[in-house]
Design a protein around this motif. Structure first.
Motif, mmCIF file in Angstrom:
data_model
loop_
_atom_site.group_PDB
_atom_site.id
_atom_site.type_symbol
_atom_site.label_atom_id
_atom_site.label_comp_id
_atom_site.label_asym_id
_atom_site.label_seq_id
_atom_site.Cartn_x
_atom_site.Cartn_y
_atom_site.Cartn_z
ATOM 1 N N THR A 68 -3.517 -9.020 5.091
ATOM 2 C CA THR A 68 -2.361 -8.532 4.328
ATOM 3 C C THR A 68 -2.206 -7.027 4.468
ATOM 4 O O THR A 68 -1.113 -6.513 4.727
ATOM 5 C CB THR A 68 -2.502 -8.915 2.850
ATOM 6 N N VAL A 69 -3.327 -6.292 4.300
ATOM 7 C CA VAL A 69 -3.285 -4.827 4.421
ATOM 8 C C VAL A 69 -2.891 -4.422 5.835
ATOM 9 O O VAL A 69 -2.109 -3.493 6.044
ATOM 10 C CB VAL A 69 -4.649 -4.225 4.034
ATOM 11 N N GLY A 70 -3.422 -5.141 6.838
ATOM 12 C CA GLY A 70 -3.059 -4.835 8.218
ATOM 13 C C GLY A 70 -1.577 -5.000 8.467
ATOM 14 O O GLY A 70 -0.948 -4.195 9.153
ATOM 15 N N GLY A 71 -0.995 -6.052 7.887
ATOM 16 C CA GLY A 71 0.435 -6.251 8.032
ATOM 17 C C GLY A 71 1.233 -5.156 7.384
ATOM 18 O O GLY A 71 2.237 -4.688 7.930
ATOM 19 N N LEU A 72 0.771 -4.723 6.204
ATOM 20 C CA LEU A 72 1.466 -3.629 5.517
ATOM 21 C C LEU A 72 1.326 -2.331 6.284
ATOM 22 O O LEU A 72 2.277 -1.560 6.410
ATOM 23 C CB LEU A 72 0.911 -3.474 4.092
ATOM 24 N N GLU A 73 0.111 -2.063 6.805
ATOM 25 C CA GLU A 73 -0.100 -0.822 7.546
ATOM 26 C C GLU A 73 0.741 -0.772 8.815
ATOM 27 O O GLU A 73 1.190 0.286 9.239
ATOM 28 C CB GLU A 73 -1.577 -0.668 7.888
ATOM 29 N N SER A 74 0.957 -1.938 9.434
ATOM 30 C CA SER A 74 1.762 -1.958 10.656
ATOM 31 C C SER A 74 3.204 -1.592 10.390
ATOM 32 O O SER A 74 3.922 -1.164 11.292
ATOM 33 C CB SER A 74 1.686 -3.342 11.300
ATOM 34 N N PRO A 79 -0.151 8.681 8.420
ATOM 35 C CA PRO A 79 -0.539 9.719 7.441
ATOM 36 C C PRO A 79 0.195 11.028 7.628
ATOM 37 O O PRO A 79 0.248 11.841 6.709
ATOM 38 C CB PRO A 79 -2.051 9.878 7.690
ATOM 39 N N THR A 80 0.776 11.256 8.816
ATOM 40 C CA THR A 80 1.512 12.502 9.060
ATOM 41 C C THR A 80 3.014 12.293 9.014
ATOM 42 O O THR A 80 3.771 13.165 9.430
ATOM 43 C CB THR A 80 1.121 13.084 10.428
ATOM 44 N N THR A 81 3.483 11.159 8.522
ATOM 45 C CA THR A 81 4.906 10.852 8.470
ATOM 46 C C THR A 81 5.391 10.839 7.028
ATOM 47 O O THR A 81 4.768 10.239 6.166
ATOM 48 C CB THR A 81 5.199 9.483 9.117
ATOM 49 N N SER A 124 4.471 13.984 12.692
ATOM 50 C CA SER A 124 3.735 14.883 13.574
ATOM 51 C C SER A 124 2.646 14.088 14.287
ATOM 52 O O SER A 124 2.038 13.181 13.704
ATOM 53 C CB SER A 124 3.106 16.034 12.773
ATOM 54 N N PHE A 125 2.405 14.420 15.542
ATOM 55 C CA PHE A 125 1.393 13.732 16.332
ATOM 56 C C PHE A 125 0.144 14.575 16.527
ATOM 57 O O PHE A 125 -0.937 14.039 16.783
ATOM 58 C CB PHE A 125 1.972 13.346 17.700
ATOM 59 N N THR A 126 0.280 15.885 16.397
ATOM 60 C CA THR A 126 -0.862 16.779 16.596
ATOM 61 C C THR A 126 -1.157 17.634 15.372
ATOM 62 O O THR A 126 -2.166 18.319 15.348
ATOM 63 C CB THR A 126 -0.609 17.710 17.794
ATOM 64 N N GLY A 127 -0.273 17.595 14.383
ATOM 65 C CA GLY A 127 -0.422 18.462 13.223
ATOM 66 C C GLY A 127 0.313 19.777 13.379
ATOM 67 O O GLY A 127 0.500 20.509 12.408
ATOM 68 N N LYS A 128 0.757 20.078 14.602
ATOM 69 C CA LYS A 128 1.491 21.321 14.856
ATOM 70 C C LYS A 128 2.900 21.063 15.376
ATOM 71 O O LYS A 128 3.728 21.972 15.393
ATOM 72 C CB LYS A 128 0.727 22.182 15.871
#
Length: 462
Positions: A68-74, A79-81, A124-128
């Motif tokens: 269930t959590v995997g489905g939600l995470e997908s 974390p950077t969005t 962000s993909f790199t934080g910058k």
């Protein structure tokens, strides 16, 4: 009393007889212990079987939870969005103002209630780096607040109409160079003013003209396909530094250019996405902007230049000054802007000012645009009793054909922004316009409007 006398055990038989009862007791005790151990082992085995069953149930439930959590995470943001929204309600009007600036003409003069919703997605993909996408929808029409850029009463929140949701920003930014002092921006939907520094601290967020710092020719909010690079002197944050910006945006509309290959829904930037024009065609509305500025601790100044080709336009121009360039025309716009603000909130206001001049070459016969000029001065206070609130007053002249014999527009705006909470603000504003004309001729023979308008703007940020 004499002590008891215990006869000694001297023989082997006597010793055996003496310990026989003890040995019997030990044997009985051993049997009891063995029975107890057997009972305990049986109970322990039973308990272990129950624990094993419960463990298996927990494992199965954990597997279900993980799925269930995997489905939600997908389907969730990384974390950077982040997704940020802004909803705006605007109640207001400009009594007597309608089509072509004619008093009491059809479509103008009545009080309206408009709305706009903006959703910004940042990741962000790199934080910058930064990938930004924005969707918007609203119900604004041409009058009184204008969905086009040629209405000087145009509000900032009037880009969208007909309550249709559409994408109006999509670009990517990332740092390059030593110490990441350069920032490169590239995308299919980007605005030049959002990747360029406008040196102004006047922020009413009401009339669009004052958001350009009085230089609506250089900072014309061109939207479309583009690329830009920015540089800021690598110094500690807050220290005075030089700033340089270079960018090019394709903002033309293939429909306005007369193309049959684009449907009636074309908007700014459509020419750059149409193979009949392309991003390198002078008829696609190219806006090439260059800027050099200096940011002090509490002041700043910059000089800007923009070169425009067919289908590019001056923002919020009066009459013919705001019409897109005709075939064969070019525009060279220059601007100087500056600001100063006190170190602490109080009765002393910040001041922002700007001046722009737009030189149009090529055919200048109306309704083709002509050379124009614009300027503004804005004062803004943060009341000492509540620094979250803001009040301001601005005056200026939107872009007007410099050599025309028609009207010379003036625009005045006053506002007070009441910050109800961190996420809700209410901004009542009044503005006055004189010499207002939306006629392409701008020759003095068309209706000219003079009048007062106002709005109550409520904004929800989430």
């Amino acid at each position: 009393m004499p002590a008891l006398s215990v006869p000694p055990i001297t023989g082997t038989g006597q010793r055996r007889n003496a310990i026989a009862p003890l040995l019997a007791g030990v044997a009985v005790l051993g049997q009891l212990i063995a029975g107890t151990q057997s009972f305990a082992q049986t109970n322990l085995h039973h308990e272990l079987e129950q624990l094993q069953q419960e463990r298996q149930q927990l494992v199965e439930r954990t597997d279900v939870l993980d799925a269930t959590v995997g489905g939600l995470e997908s389907r969730a943001f990384g974390p950077t969005t982040t997704l940020k929204g802004e909803a705006t309600f605007i109640l207001g009007g400009v009594p007597g103002y309608g089509a072509n600036g004619a008093p009491n003409s059809k479509g103008g003069g009545q009080t309206t209630l408009n709305d706009e919703l903006r959703l910004n997605l940042y990741t962000s993909f790199t934080g910058k780096d930064l990938l930004r996408a924005r969707w918007g929808a609203g119900n604004f029409s041409s009058y009184p607040f204008g969905t086009s850029s040629s209405n000087i009463f145009k509000l900032i929140h009037t880009e969208n109409g007909n309550e249709q949701v559409f994408l109006d920003r999509l670009y990517y930014q990332f740092p390059i160079g030593e110490h990441n002092q350069f920032k490169l921006s590239i995308g299919a939907l980007m605005r030049n003013n959002e990747i360029t520094w406008i040196p102004s601290v006047y922020r009413s967020d009401v009339l669009d003209f004052f958001s350009t710092g009085g230089s609506s020719g250089v900072y014309n909010k061109a939207l479309g396909e583009g690329v830009g690079i920015s540089w800021k002197q690598p110094l500690r944050a807050g220290k005075p530094a030089w700033v340089v910006n270079l960018n090019a945006i394709v903002s033309g509309s293939a429909v306005s250019s007369g193309s049959d290959s684009c449907t009636g829904g074309c908007s700014n930037g459509a020419s750059g996405a149409d193979s009949g024009y392309g991003i390198l065609n002078a008829g696609s509305g190219i806006n090439a902007l260059a800027q050099v500025g200096y940011q002090g601790e509490n002041w700043g100044v910059a000089v800007g230049y923009r070169f425009g080709t067919t289908q590019s336009a001056v923002r919020t121009g009066n009459g013919v000054a705001g019409v897109p360039l005709a075939t064969g025309q070019q525009d060279n716009s220059v601007a100087i802007n500056g600001y100063w603000h006190p170190h602490h909130a109080g009765w002393i206001p910040s001041i922002s000012s700007g001046f722009g001049y737009n030189i149009v070459s090529g055919s200048s016969t109306a309704p083709a645009p002509q050379s124009s000029r614009s300027w503004m001065v804005g004062l803004q206070w943060s009341p000492p009793w509540e620094t979250a609130h803001a009040a301001g007053l601005a005056i200026g002249q939107p872009a007007n054909a410099a050599g025309a014999t028609g009207s010379s527009p003036w625009l005045v705006e006053g506002f007070y922004r009441y910050q109800v909470s961190n996420n809700i603000s209410v901004t009542p504003a009044l503005f006055y316009g004189s010499g207002v004309s939306t006629s392409n001729a701008n020759d003095g023979g068309q209706p000219i409007f003079h009048g007062l308008g106002g709005v109550i703007q409520t904004t929800f940020a989430f």
